[in-house]
Design an enzyme around this catalytic site. Structure first.
Site, PDB file in Angstrom:
ATOM      1  N   THR A 219      35.839  10.916 -41.821  1.00  0.00           N
ATOM      2  CA  THR A 219      35.871  12.224 -41.171  1.00  0.00           C
ATOM      3  C   THR A 219      37.298  12.749 -41.170  1.00  0.00           C
ATOM      4  O   THR A 219      38.238  11.962 -41.117  1.00  0.00           O
ATOM      5  CB  THR A 219      35.370  12.031 -39.720  1.00  0.00           C
ATOM      6  OG1 THR A 219      33.997  11.714 -39.789  1.00  0.00           O
ATOM      7  CG2 THR A 219      35.588  13.249 -38.844  1.00  0.00           C
ATOM      8  N   GLY A 249      26.485  13.796 -34.941  1.00  0.00           N
ATOM      9  CA  GLY A 249      27.478  12.952 -34.271  1.00  0.00           C
ATOM     10  C   GLY A 249      28.327  13.746 -33.288  1.00  0.00           C
ATOM     11  O   GLY A 249      27.941  14.826 -32.820  1.00  0.00           O
ATOM     12  N   ASP A 250      29.494  13.205 -32.996  1.00  0.00           N
ATOM     13  CA  ASP A 250      30.373  13.814 -31.985  1.00  0.00           C
ATOM     14  C   ASP A 250      31.228  14.952 -32.514  1.00  0.00           C
ATOM     15  O   ASP A 250      31.665  15.814 -31.743  1.00  0.00           O
ATOM     16  CB  ASP A 250      31.312  12.740 -31.430  1.00  0.00           C
ATOM     17  CG  ASP A 250      32.173  12.143 -32.547  1.00  0.00           C
ATOM     18  OD1 ASP A 250      31.604  11.751 -33.589  1.00  0.00           O
ATOM     19  OD2 ASP A 250      33.405  12.095 -32.398  1.00  0.00           O
ATOM     20  N   THR A 272      32.376   6.018 -34.355  1.00  0.00           N
ATOM     21  CA  THR A 272      30.928   6.045 -34.169  1.00  0.00           C
ATOM     22  C   THR A 272      30.582   7.099 -33.123  1.00  0.00           C
ATOM     23  O   THR A 272      30.813   6.913 -31.922  1.00  0.00           O
ATOM     24  CB  THR A 272      30.428   4.652 -33.747  1.00  0.00           C
ATOM     25  OG1 THR A 272      31.018   3.700 -34.632  1.00  0.00           O
ATOM     26  CG2 THR A 272      28.921   4.558 -33.856  1.00  0.00           C
ATOM     27  N   GLY A 273      30.033   8.200 -33.603  1.00  0.00           N
ATOM     28  CA  GLY A 273      29.862   9.389 -32.771  1.00  0.00           C
ATOM     29  C   GLY A 273      29.051   9.162 -31.510  1.00  0.00           C
ATOM     30  O   GLY A 273      29.308   9.785 -30.475  1.00  0.00           O
TER      31      GLY A 273
END
Ligand code: ASP
Length: 355
Positions: A219, A249-250, A272-273
């Site tokens: 990302t 995800g986040d 890890t979202g």
């Protein structure tokens, strides 16, 4: 606090506009920028010198694109968009071209941007046709009455706004496809057909495919302070390999993977979202700065090294505040990262032991 408000009032700043005018001494750096390109298991022993050099070159080119905008007096938002557009086009990163695949064999892209001056924000999730999801997030912020758009509707809005539309196969890379096949095999899930428009499978894996991909992250995110004293944050991602059922995800969740407020700080996360969402990582760091008056680095470490780690999450963040303080914190063996502050030299790092 009363003193600060009095100073702001003297400067003609009312409580309603206080976000836009941080009250700091004039001697702090006028601009600052921090870039990340994902965090994860990035070990020296798994990375050949050529790959390492390619990542370092990409990160320093990204940093340079951003500093150019800021040095010329451009806004933090413009710097963020310029840097992330470049990273979205770079297949080394899990954003735009080079994004990871869903279990169904699609690239579904998420992005967000937030303006610390006025708390405006724009976000998109599950985009499949817009070349630059970060620009679409910005268009949502600037040109729509909404904060978050998803899926087909988001792409339709992008088209209406004249943002470049591409065939979904534009985002395809062999490396990420092979990463998906490996992950699905490991999970015992069916392997979807190669996407329409993708090049035929190469007979022999090329050197590019040998790039270690176990970190599965990549990302990209940028936080910046501009010469007007405004901070902002932006994040763009393909999410996680083999994600299912429209998972988001986040990164595009304001307060989780992306947040900016002149009253505290700007943060972009990667990891890890699912954990970042539950801890509202980005907003939590800013809350510690705002309400507990923690220094930026201490706030970042509190949330990443303690709370995220305790919950079992992995990843990291980058942050900046209106004084030009910058920070990064991650609990993985590496994070692609770069920073520069007015008057200082550029710094580019990958592994956790680089100080
Ligand atoms: N945070 C992203 C997500 O969960 C993935 C990443 O940062 O690599 O979608």
């Amino acid at each position: 606090m009363r003193k600060v408000l009095a100073a702001l009032a003297l400067a003609g700043v009312t409580a309603a506009t206080a976000q836009a005018a941080p009250a700091f001494a004039a001697d702090h750096p006028k601009w600052a920028i921090v870039v990340h390109g994902g965090a994860g298991i990035i070990d020296r022993k798994d990375m050949d010198p050529k790959t390492e050099a390619a990542y370092r070159a990409a990160m320093s080119a990204a940093l340079e694109r951003g500093t150019r905008v800021l040095k010329a007096g451009g806004s933090s938002l413009d710097a963020i968009e310029a840097v992330i557009q470049g990273l979205e086009d770079d297949p080394l990163f899990n954003a735009g071209r080079g994004a990871v695949f869903t279990a169904e064999g699609r690239n579904e892209l998420d992005a967000a941007i937030m303006d610390g001056a006025n708390l405006k924000a724009g976000a998109v999730a599950g985009v499949t046709r817009t070349r630059h999801p970060i620009s679409l997030a910005r268009a949502v912020m600037d040109k729509s009455p909404h904060v978050m758009l998803i899926g087909q509707g988001a792409d339709v809005f992008a088209g209406k706004e004249g943002l470049e539309q591409v065939d979904p196969s534009f985002f395809f890379t062999e490396r990420r496809w092979q990463g998906l096949v490996k992950e699905l095999k490991a999970k015992g899930l069916p392997i979807p057909p190669r996407p329409a428009g993708a090049p035929p499978e190469p007979a022999k894996p090329s050197a590019a495919l040998l790039v270690p991909d176990d970190h599965r992250f990549g990302t990209v995110g940028v936080v910046a302070l501009d010469s007007r004293g405004n901070i902002a944050a932006g994040t763009s991602t393909g999410g996680t390999t083999a994600k299912q059922w429209g998972r988001v995800g986040d990164s595009p969740i304001i307060g989780a993977g992306t947040y900016a407020a002149n009253a505290s700080c700007a943060v972009s996360g990667t990891g890890t979202g699912e954990y970042f969402i539950r801890l509202t990582v980005a907003r939590e760091i800013c809350a510690l700065v705002q309400y507990e008056h923690k220094p930026l680095q201490a706030a970042a470490d509190e949330v990443i090294q303690k709370r995220l780690t305790a919950l079992g999450g992995d990843g990291g963040i980058i942050a900046v505040d209106p004084k030009g303080d910058v920070a990064w914190s991650f609990n993985t063996s590496g994070m692609y990262r770069a920073r520069q502050v007015e008057g200082g030299a550029p710094v580019v790092q990958i592994f956790s032991d680089e100080k």
